[in-house]
Design a protein around this motif. Sequence first.
Motif, mmCIF file in Angstrom:
data_model
loop_
_atom_site.group_PDB
_atom_site.id
_atom_site.type_symbol
_atom_site.label_atom_id
_atom_site.label_comp_id
_atom_site.label_asym_id
_atom_site.label_seq_id
_atom_site.Cartn_x
_atom_site.Cartn_y
_atom_site.Cartn_z
ATOM 1 N N ALA A 129 0.837 -1.206 0.000
ATOM 2 C CA ALA A 129 0.000 0.000 0.000
ATOM 3 C C ALA A 129 0.867 1.249 0.000
ATOM 4 C CB ALA A 129 -0.922 0.017 1.217
ATOM 5 N N TRP A 130 0.330 2.305 -0.601
ATOM 6 C CA TRP A 130 0.908 3.638 -0.402
ATOM 7 C C TRP A 130 0.250 4.222 0.830
ATOM 8 C CZ3 TRP A 130 -1.706 8.454 -0.709
ATOM 9 C CH2 TRP A 130 -0.867 9.558 -0.523
ATOM 10 N N LEU A 131 1.029 4.820 1.701
ATOM 11 C CA LEU A 131 0.533 5.351 2.967
ATOM 12 C C LEU A 131 0.636 6.867 2.953
ATOM 13 C CD1 LEU A 131 2.598 2.909 5.235
ATOM 14 C CD2 LEU A 131 0.276 2.560 4.373
ATOM 15 N N GLY A 149 -3.757 -17.061 7.618
ATOM 16 C CA GLY A 149 -3.115 -17.474 6.375
ATOM 17 C C GLY A 149 -2.491 -16.331 5.593
ATOM 18 N N LYS A 150 -1.525 -15.638 6.203
ATOM 19 C CA LYS A 150 -0.789 -14.568 5.515
ATOM 20 C C LYS A 150 0.694 -14.927 5.566
ATOM 21 C CE LYS A 150 0.189 -9.595 5.647
ATOM 22 N NZ LYS A 150 1.624 -9.652 6.007
ATOM 23 N N ALA A 151 1.251 -15.259 4.405
ATOM 24 C CA ALA A 151 2.619 -15.770 4.359
ATOM 25 C C ALA A 151 3.542 -14.829 3.600
ATOM 26 C CB ALA A 151 2.639 -17.156 3.718
ATOM 27 N N SER A 152 3.466 -13.546 3.902
ATOM 28 C CA SER A 152 4.328 -12.585 3.221
ATOM 29 C C SER A 152 4.876 -11.579 4.217
ATOM 30 C CB SER A 152 3.568 -11.856 2.106
ATOM 31 O OG SER A 152 2.433 -11.191 2.619
ATOM 32 N N VAL A 153 6.014 -10.988 3.842
ATOM 33 C CA VAL A 153 6.705 -10.015 4.681
ATOM 34 C C VAL A 153 6.652 -8.662 3.991
ATOM 35 C CG1 VAL A 153 8.909 -9.392 5.756
ATOM 36 C CG2 VAL A 153 8.247 -11.808 5.574
ATOM 37 N N GLN A 154 6.236 -7.631 4.721
ATOM 38 C CA GLN A 154 6.187 -6.276 4.166
ATOM 39 C C GLN A 154 7.281 -5.405 4.784
ATOM 40 O OE1 GLN A 154 3.099 -7.912 4.938
ATOM 41 N NE2 GLN A 154 3.143 -8.302 2.741
ATOM 42 N N SER A 155 7.884 -4.578 3.938
ATOM 43 C CA SER A 155 8.853 -3.581 4.398
ATOM 44 C C SER A 155 8.279 -2.202 4.115
ATOM 45 C CB SER A 155 10.197 -3.746 3.678
ATOM 46 O OG SER A 155 10.744 -5.032 3.909
ATOM 47 N N ILE A 156 8.619 -1.239 4.970
ATOM 48 C CA ILE A 156 8.069 0.110 4.857
ATOM 49 C C ILE A 156 9.201 1.109 4.692
ATOM 50 C CG2 ILE A 156 6.741 1.911 6.041
ATOM 51 C CD1 ILE A 156 5.181 -0.287 7.437
ATOM 52 N N TRP A 157 9.055 2.001 3.719
ATOM 53 C CA TRP A 157 10.040 3.051 3.487
ATOM 54 C C TRP A 157 9.359 4.421 3.508
ATOM 55 C CZ3 TRP A 157 10.015 -1.446 0.562
ATOM 56 C CH2 TRP A 157 11.172 -2.222 0.616
ATOM 57 N N PRO A 158 10.021 5.427 4.068
ATOM 58 C CA PRO A 158 9.492 6.795 3.983
ATOM 59 C C PRO A 158 9.742 7.372 2.592
ATOM 60 C CG PRO A 158 11.608 6.793 5.120
ATOM 61 C CD PRO A 158 11.265 5.352 4.860
ATOM 62 N N LEU A 159 8.858 8.260 2.161
ATOM 63 C CA LEU A 159 9.022 8.969 0.893
ATOM 64 C C LEU A 159 9.268 10.455 1.183
ATOM 65 C CD1 LEU A 159 6.193 7.248 -1.192
ATOM 66 C CD2 LEU A 159 8.650 6.769 -1.233
#
Length: 396
Positions: free
Chosen positions: A86-88, A325-335
């Motif tokens: 997602a875009w935050l 059942g969520k098998a993914s890793v999310q990374s977050i970066w500032p813009l």
Amino acid sequence: MRVAQPRSLLFGVGLSLALLCSMASLARAEAEPEVPGSGGLDLADLKAFTEAWARIKEQYVEPVDDRRLLEAALRGMVAELDPHSAWLDRARFEEVQAQATGHYGGLGMRVSPQEAHLRIESLTPGSAAELGGLRAGDRIVAVDGRPVAGLDTDRLSQLLRGEPGSRVRLEIERGPRAERLAMELTRQIIRRDSVHRVDLNDGLMLIGIDSFQQSTPAELDRALAWLDGDPSLRGLILDLRGNPGGMLQSAIAVADRFLDEGLIVRAEGRGPENQEEYVAEAGQFRSDLPMAVLIDGETASAAEIVAAALRDHGRATLIGQTSYGKASVQSIWPLPNGSGIRLTTARYRTPSGQVLEGSGLAPDLPVPVAVDDPLDRELERAIAWLNMQLEANATP
């Protein structure tokens, strides 16, 4: 009379975006060879984007400012990837950062989304929610005039949280007759602990983890240090029900507290250089204690990693319902403009090689969901199972 926007501005903005897209494509092409069918852009694609931007600015029935278009483009671009990327915007990005630290502006209550309302499960003593007159069991049907029915968890969280000192209006239903009440509360700084312990008596102890934030491993260490000095401790229950996940490193650290060796999780990123294996180190807590882990349909992501690692290594038995059942890793970066981007950067496998996406972890001892049952059936089943293990171990 309609006054057209200056075309130089329109095409200046559109051309800038097109150039950015072009630069990104060129950079990708230089970094790695083009894969057939990977959807590389050509000049016609970039021109189409530029012209679409200009058409919207000139021809849409109502004026649209550039920021709205830019944010819509960012949001749509990332949302197309998968449900978890997602875009935050600035407010959401700040909220995500606050969630990771456990400090945020809110009301101090635990809620669970239902079909048409939010059910208040518990209130933090001395919180704005408690002092404002809310009660466990109340049903929130609207926040600041907006019905909560159909909203996802992220949007509900955004509505309830905000700057400390800001006001929020709640419409609630109370009791079997659905008495309708309106309340206005002031948000306060919430310093939320993610770990709590409950003495179940007879030498049994429950440790609950609500989410995996930065402070979770240290909070767990304090709880375990307190338990380690208790000579009457005979069995342990780890409660991960309702835990939506959180920080991967914190989840790995928690699993490591209960394992001496072996793989905790394998994260498979983009390309062979982005494959990670996280392994337990020696020094687990009280391996002599039988251990149960409670899970349900809201146990997700990082919480599933912990549950799977403990089950796969034979350290714990899973009790409850199949996990999310969520098998993914999310990374977050500032813009640069204060917003942020959350991207799926890896998918994970459990120590046994299982991929949980869409299927979840099946419990070893299933407990059917009981609607409006005042008793905690999963906890009762876990206590009974622990007592059976203790009796079996005590038999000469």
